[in-house]
Design an enzyme around this catalytic site. Structure first.
Site, PDB file in Angstrom:
ATOM      1  N   ARG A 126       0.812  -1.240   0.000  1.00 36.76           N
ATOM      2  CA  ARG A 126       0.000   0.000   0.000  1.00 36.76           C
ATOM      3  C   ARG A 126       0.841   1.285   0.000  1.00 36.76           C
ATOM      4  O   ARG A 126       0.442   2.298   0.580  1.00 36.76           O
ATOM      5  CB  ARG A 126      -0.957   0.040   1.192  1.00 36.76           C
ATOM      6  CG  ARG A 126      -2.014  -1.042   1.190  1.00 36.76           C
ATOM      7  CD  ARG A 126      -3.013  -0.868   0.046  1.00 36.76           C
ATOM      8  NE  ARG A 126      -4.149  -1.751   0.216  1.00 36.76           N
ATOM      9  CZ  ARG A 126      -4.205  -3.021  -0.236  1.00 36.76           C
ATOM     10  NH1 ARG A 126      -3.193  -3.535  -0.910  1.00 36.76           N
ATOM     11  NH2 ARG A 126      -5.285  -3.743  -0.031  1.00 36.76           N
ATOM     12  N   GLU A 165      -3.895   3.714   6.373  1.00 37.44           N
ATOM     13  CA  GLU A 165      -3.671   3.569   4.928  1.00 37.44           C
ATOM     14  C   GLU A 165      -4.097   4.853   4.224  1.00 37.44           C
ATOM     15  O   GLU A 165      -3.504   5.259   3.233  1.00 37.44           O
ATOM     16  CB  GLU A 165      -4.490   2.380   4.392  1.00 37.44           C
ATOM     17  CG  GLU A 165      -4.389   2.235   2.879  1.00 37.44           C
ATOM     18  CD  GLU A 165      -5.233   1.105   2.313  1.00 37.44           C
ATOM     19  OE1 GLU A 165      -5.194  -0.018   2.859  1.00 37.44           O
ATOM     20  OE2 GLU A 165      -5.942   1.349   1.326  1.00 37.44           O
ATOM     21  N   SER A 189     -10.289   0.343   3.324  1.00 37.56           N
ATOM     22  CA  SER A 189      -9.580   0.040   4.576  1.00 37.56           C
ATOM     23  C   SER A 189      -8.967   1.325   5.113  1.00 37.56           C
ATOM     24  O   SER A 189      -8.211   1.998   4.418  1.00 37.56           O
ATOM     25  CB  SER A 189      -8.468  -0.989   4.343  1.00 37.56           C
ATOM     26  OG  SER A 189      -9.016  -2.212   3.921  1.00 37.56           O
TER      27      SER A 189
HETATM   28  P1  FAD Z   1      -6.751   9.425  -4.220  1.00 39.18           P
HETATM   29  O1  FAD Z   1      -7.490   8.881  -3.061  1.00 39.18           O
HETATM   30  O2  FAD Z   1      -7.316  10.599  -4.896  1.00 39.18           O
HETATM   31  O3  FAD Z   1      -5.243   9.751  -3.773  1.00 39.18           O
HETATM   32  C1  FAD Z   1      -4.480   8.812  -3.033  1.00 39.18           C
HETATM   33  C2  FAD Z   1      -3.019   9.313  -2.973  1.00 39.18           C
HETATM   34  O4  FAD Z   1      -2.445   9.284  -4.263  1.00 39.18           O
HETATM   35  C3  FAD Z   1      -2.926  10.787  -2.518  1.00 39.18           C
HETATM   36  O5  FAD Z   1      -1.734  10.959  -1.797  1.00 39.18           O
HETATM   37  C4  FAD Z   1      -2.858  11.535  -3.842  1.00 39.18           C
HETATM   38  O6  FAD Z   1      -2.263  12.807  -3.704  1.00 39.18           O
HETATM   39  C5  FAD Z   1      -1.992  10.571  -4.670  1.00 39.18           C
HETATM   40  N1  FAD Z   1      -2.197  10.678  -6.108  1.00 39.18           N
HETATM   41  C6  FAD Z   1      -3.363  10.529  -6.796  1.00 39.18           C
HETATM   42  N2  FAD Z   1      -3.135  10.658  -8.115  1.00 39.18           N
HETATM   43  C7  FAD Z   1      -1.814  10.877  -8.268  1.00 39.18           C
HETATM   44  C8  FAD Z   1      -0.965  11.101  -9.397  1.00 39.18           C
HETATM   45  N3  FAD Z   1      -1.433  11.108 -10.639  1.00 39.18           N
HETATM   46  N4  FAD Z   1       0.360  11.295  -9.166  1.00 39.18           N
HETATM   47  C9  FAD Z   1       0.869  11.283  -7.918  1.00 39.18           C
HETATM   48  N5  FAD Z   1       0.125  11.078  -6.813  1.00 39.18           N
HETATM   49  C10 FAD Z   1      -1.200  10.883  -6.987  1.00 39.18           C
HETATM   50  N6  FAD Z   1      -7.376   0.094  -2.105  1.00 39.18           N
HETATM   51  C11 FAD Z   1      -6.732  -1.061  -2.338  1.00 39.18           C
HETATM   52  O7  FAD Z   1      -5.493  -1.059  -2.514  1.00 39.18           O
HETATM   53  N7  FAD Z   1      -7.389  -2.254  -2.418  1.00 39.18           N
HETATM   54  C12 FAD Z   1      -8.729  -2.330  -2.264  1.00 39.18           C
HETATM   55  O8  FAD Z   1      -9.278  -3.418  -2.340  1.00 39.18           O
HETATM   56  C13 FAD Z   1      -9.450  -1.123  -2.044  1.00 39.18           C
HETATM   57  N8  FAD Z   1     -10.790  -1.134  -1.886  1.00 39.18           N
HETATM   58  C14 FAD Z   1     -11.467   0.027  -1.664  1.00 39.18           C
HETATM   59  C15 FAD Z   1     -12.853  -0.005  -1.553  1.00 39.18           C
HETATM   60  C16 FAD Z   1     -13.571   1.162  -1.356  1.00 39.18           C
HETATM   61  C17 FAD Z   1     -15.066   1.099  -1.243  1.00 39.18           C
HETATM   62  C18 FAD Z   1     -12.894   2.404  -1.284  1.00 39.18           C
HETATM   63  C19 FAD Z   1     -13.643   3.687  -1.141  1.00 39.18           C
HETATM   64  C20 FAD Z   1     -11.505   2.458  -1.386  1.00 39.18           C
HETATM   65  C21 FAD Z   1     -10.780   1.269  -1.572  1.00 39.18           C
HETATM   66  N9  FAD Z   1      -9.386   1.266  -1.689  1.00 39.18           N
HETATM   67  C22 FAD Z   1      -8.716   0.095  -1.952  1.00 39.18           C
HETATM   68  C23 FAD Z   1      -8.615   2.507  -1.490  1.00 39.18           C
HETATM   69  C24 FAD Z   1      -8.432   3.350  -2.763  1.00 39.18           C
HETATM   70  O9  FAD Z   1      -9.469   3.084  -3.695  1.00 39.18           O
HETATM   71  C25 FAD Z   1      -7.080   3.093  -3.438  1.00 39.18           C
HETATM   72  O10 FAD Z   1      -6.016   3.467  -2.594  1.00 39.18           O
HETATM   73  C26 FAD Z   1      -6.934   3.850  -4.754  1.00 39.18           C
HETATM   74  O11 FAD Z   1      -5.796   3.371  -5.435  1.00 39.18           O
HETATM   75  C27 FAD Z   1      -6.830   5.364  -4.597  1.00 39.18           C
HETATM   76  O12 FAD Z   1      -6.931   5.956  -5.876  1.00 39.18           O
HETATM   77  P2  FAD Z   1      -7.512   7.411  -6.107  1.00 39.18           P
HETATM   78  O13 FAD Z   1      -7.358   7.737  -7.540  1.00 39.18           O
HETATM   79  O14 FAD Z   1      -8.870   7.549  -5.550  1.00 39.18           O
HETATM   80  O15 FAD Z   1      -6.469   8.270  -5.270  1.00 39.18           O
HETATM   81  N1  EPU Z   2     -12.468  -9.530  10.042  1.00 44.18           N
HETATM   82  C1  EPU Z   2     -13.069  -9.518  11.280  1.00 44.18           C
HETATM   83  N2  EPU Z   2     -13.965  -8.511  11.548  1.00 44.18           N
HETATM   84  C2  EPU Z   2     -14.256  -7.530  10.639  1.00 44.18           C
HETATM   85  C3  EPU Z   2     -13.619  -7.558   9.380  1.00 44.18           C
HETATM   86  C4  EPU Z   2     -12.715  -8.578   9.093  1.00 44.18           C
HETATM   87  O1  EPU Z   2     -12.819 -10.370  12.128  1.00 44.18           O
HETATM   88  O2  EPU Z   2     -15.065  -6.649  10.946  1.00 44.18           O
HETATM   89  C5  EPU Z   2     -11.557 -10.639   9.724  1.00 44.18           C
HETATM   90  C6  EPU Z   2     -12.156 -11.531   8.623  1.00 44.18           C
HETATM   91  O3  EPU Z   2     -13.002 -12.501   9.146  1.00 44.18           O
HETATM   92  C7  EPU Z   2     -10.917 -12.096   7.967  1.00 44.18           C
HETATM   93  C8  EPU Z   2      -9.851 -11.027   8.157  1.00 44.18           C
HETATM   94  O4  EPU Z   2     -10.341 -10.145   9.172  1.00 44.18           O
HETATM   95  O5  EPU Z   2     -10.505 -13.252   8.641  1.00 44.18           O
HETATM   96  C9  EPU Z   2      -9.552 -10.269   6.874  1.00 44.18           C
HETATM   97  O6  EPU Z   2     -10.711  -9.589   6.404  1.00 44.18           O
HETATM   98  P1  EPU Z   2     -10.977  -9.395   4.849  1.00 44.18           P
HETATM   99  O7  EPU Z   2     -10.940 -10.715   4.133  1.00 44.18           O
HETATM  100  O8  EPU Z   2     -12.181  -8.554   4.704  1.00 44.18           O
HETATM  101  O9  EPU Z   2      -9.694  -8.626   4.305  1.00 44.18           O
HETATM  102  P2  EPU Z   2      -8.934  -7.363   4.842  1.00 44.18           P
HETATM  103  O10 EPU Z   2      -7.569  -7.779   5.222  1.00 44.18           O
HETATM  104  O11 EPU Z   2      -9.727  -6.632   5.864  1.00 44.18           O
HETATM  105  C10 EPU Z   2      -7.876  -6.679   2.553  1.00 44.18           C
HETATM  106  C11 EPU Z   2      -7.521  -5.337   1.991  1.00 44.18           C
HETATM  107  C12 EPU Z   2      -8.699  -4.764   1.221  1.00 44.18           C
HETATM  108  C13 EPU Z   2      -9.103  -5.723   0.114  1.00 44.18           C
HETATM  109  C14 EPU Z   2      -9.464  -7.057   0.762  1.00 44.18           C
HETATM  110  C15 EPU Z   2      -9.852  -8.109  -0.258  1.00 44.18           C
HETATM  111  C16 EPU Z   2      -5.939  -4.208   3.458  1.00 44.18           C
HETATM  112  C17 EPU Z   2      -5.741  -3.191   4.538  1.00 44.18           C
HETATM  113  N3  EPU Z   2      -7.199  -4.400   3.061  1.00 44.18           N
HETATM  114  O12 EPU Z   2      -8.888  -6.455   3.520  1.00 44.18           O
HETATM  115  O13 EPU Z   2      -8.265  -3.543   0.628  1.00 44.18           O
HETATM  116  O14 EPU Z   2     -10.212  -5.219  -0.595  1.00 44.18           O
HETATM  117  O15 EPU Z   2      -8.333  -7.544   1.507  1.00 44.18           O
HETATM  118  O16 EPU Z   2      -8.818  -8.355  -1.159  1.00 44.18           O
HETATM  119  O17 EPU Z   2      -4.963  -4.786   2.994  1.00 44.18           O
HETATM  120  C18 EPU Z   2      -8.137  -1.183   0.951  1.00 44.18           C
HETATM  121  O18 EPU Z   2      -6.902  -1.309   0.925  1.00 44.18           O
HETATM  122  O19 EPU Z   2      -8.703  -0.067   1.044  1.00 44.18           O
HETATM  123  C19 EPU Z   2      -8.974  -2.382   0.880  1.00 44.18           C
HETATM  124  C20 EPU Z   2     -10.288  -2.333   0.988  1.00 44.18           C
END
Ligand code: FAD
Ligand code: EPU
Length: 321
Positions: free
Chosen positions: A188, A307, A237
């Site tokens: 991340r 994060e 997250s």
């Molecule tokens: P922003 O949130 O707008 O910016 C994030 C950072 O990047 C900031 O520091 C910004 O200044 C910088 N930045 C943006 N664009 C540029 C650029 N062109 N050049 C340099 N810096 C830049 N993340 C995961 O990794 N895995 C997941 O599964 C995941 N699931 C999500 C689910 C939900 C519902 C939500 C809301 C978020 C989730 N995220 C997840 C977090 C997020 O979507 C990611 O971190 C995503 O990559 C951020 O992209 P963004 O374009 O929205 O960046």
């Molecule tokens: N868990 C709990 N309670 C909760 C939530 C989760 O006990 O309220 C336990 C689950 O039962 C499971 C473990 O925690 O055993 C992991 O949970 P989950 O499978 O939901 O995955 P996560 O580690 O919480 C990560 C990434 C997500 C990504 C998912 C699926 C991070 C910080 N988060 O979540 O990324 O979508 O795996 O691939 O690495 C993000 O980075 O913003 C993000 C959403």
């Protein structure tokens, strides 16, 4: 507006942009919080981006705001979004060396993607063309630029592992093509040169990866739908997972599901998702993040690292937590 901002605003207008003054950040981020940005500007090509950089005002990049906590006091300087040419997709094809092409005729090539393009749009286009490679971004909202900066990923992998090159614009207005060896991709987080703006990303794609990924993507999307509160504003997250455990499990085990500060709440569905249940402020979210972190430290001796990226003016001493 200060003379400095007025001068910068004029320069941006002369370069063909339409800067918005005091743009309310709550309109732009997933958490729907944050005060005004002095200037917010949509940039359509490298010349315009160079003009923004030349103003010498502080720049904050806004991808899709899906991992940003913008302060209630807002952001000083210029907030930049990439649009226009920065949302294009083309290919480097071994069959047509030296030029970019619209479609890939070989089985393996490099998708050259503008950093302002949304992950979902990229995945849709690649899928239509029978190409895979970016399945790790399925369900991750945001832009390619944001994904690189965050080294976004899922249990299907991280974008850093798929990168062929990253083009950036540096604070001196020069561009540079970075190879994966130039970038330290960690969980991340990607270490880019200070102030580098990601403008274009090269990603390895192939027909074989398309076949391999399809089923896993569907399974993963279903898992997300069942486990994450996708219908309420959040930034995904809130904390990174600590080594050997997960933030969600720890916050849940501390009994914090449903814990609320103002309009900000720890989701009942997933404890690492902090949701805006109505009219949260950035300060509410900050207080909730701090409370969760302090409680987990006290109960389990584990220090959680956010994060989400905090941007803008915060009271002194707020960050790092
Ligand atoms: P922003 O949130 O707008 O910016 C994030 C950072 O990047 C900031 O520091 C910004 O200044 C910088 N930045 C943006 N664009 C540029 C650029 N062109 N050049 C340099 N810096 C830049 N993340 C995961 O990794 N895995 C997941 O599964 C995941 N699931 C999500 C689910 C939900 C519902 C939500 C809301 C978020 C989730 N995220 C997840 C977090 C997020 O979507 C990611 O971190 C995503 O990559 C951020 O992209 P963004 O374009 O929205 O960046
Ligand atoms: N868990 C709990 N309670 C909760 C939530 C989760 O006990 O309220 C336990 C689950 O039962 C499971 C473990 O925690 O055993 C992991 O949970 P989950 O499978 O939901 O995955 P996560 O580690 O919480 C990560 C990434 C997500 C990504 C998912 C699926 C991070 C910080 N988060 O979540 O990324 O979508 O795996 O691939 O690495 C993000 O980075 O913003 C993000 C959403």
């Amino acid at each position: 507006m200060s003379w400095e901002l007025a001068g910068a605003s004029m320069k941006l207008i002369m370069a063909g942009m339409e800067p918005v003054k005091d743009a309310p950040l709550a309109h732009y981020g997933y958490w729907r919080v944050g005060g005004p940005a002095d200037l917010l500007v949509d940039v359509h090509d490298s010349e315009q981006l160079a003009a923004v950089v030349e103003t010498d005002l502080p720049i904050t990049m806004l991808g899709n705001g899906s991992n940003l906590l913008a302060s209630d006091a807002g952001i000083r300087g210029i907030v930049v979004r990439l649009r226009g040419n920065f949302r294009a997709l083309a290919f480097r094809d071994p069959a047509s060396p030296g030029c970019l092409v619209d479609t890939l005729s070989s089985d393996l090539g490099i998708a050259v993607i503008g950093a302002g393009m949304m992950n979902s749009a990229v995945l849709r286009k690649l899928n239509k063309m029978g190409l895979g490679g970016l399945g790790c971004l399925a369900g991750v909202p945001g832009t390619l630029g944001g994904a690189i900066r965050m080294n976004a990923g899922t249990r299907m992998g991280e974008i850093g592992a798929k990168v062929a090159f990253v083009r950036v614009m540096l604070p001196n207005g020069k561009t540079a093509n970075l190879t994966p060896d130039d970038i330290d991709f960690q969980y991340r987080r990607a270490t880019l040169p200070d102030g580098a703006i990601v403008t274009r990303v090269g990603i390895w794609v192939s027909r074989a990866a398309h076949a391999e990924e399809r089923e896993a993507i569907q399974e993963h999307l279903t898992y997300r739908k069942n486990t994450q509160p996708l219908d309420t504003p959040s930034c995904g997250s809130t904390f990174k997972n600590p080594t050997g455990d997960t933030a969600g499990r720890l916050i849940d085990a501390a009994g914090l599901k449903g814990y609320t500060v103002g309009g900000a709440q720890i989701s009942e569905k997933h404890a690492n998702f902090f949701v805006n249940v109505g009219d949260a402020t950035a300060q509410d979210l900050y207080a909730l993040i701090k409370h969760a972190r302090d409680t987990v430290l006290e109960e389990f001796g584990v220090t959680l690292e956010p994060e989400v990226h905090a941007v803008g003016d915060w009271p002194e001493g707020s960050w790092p937590l």
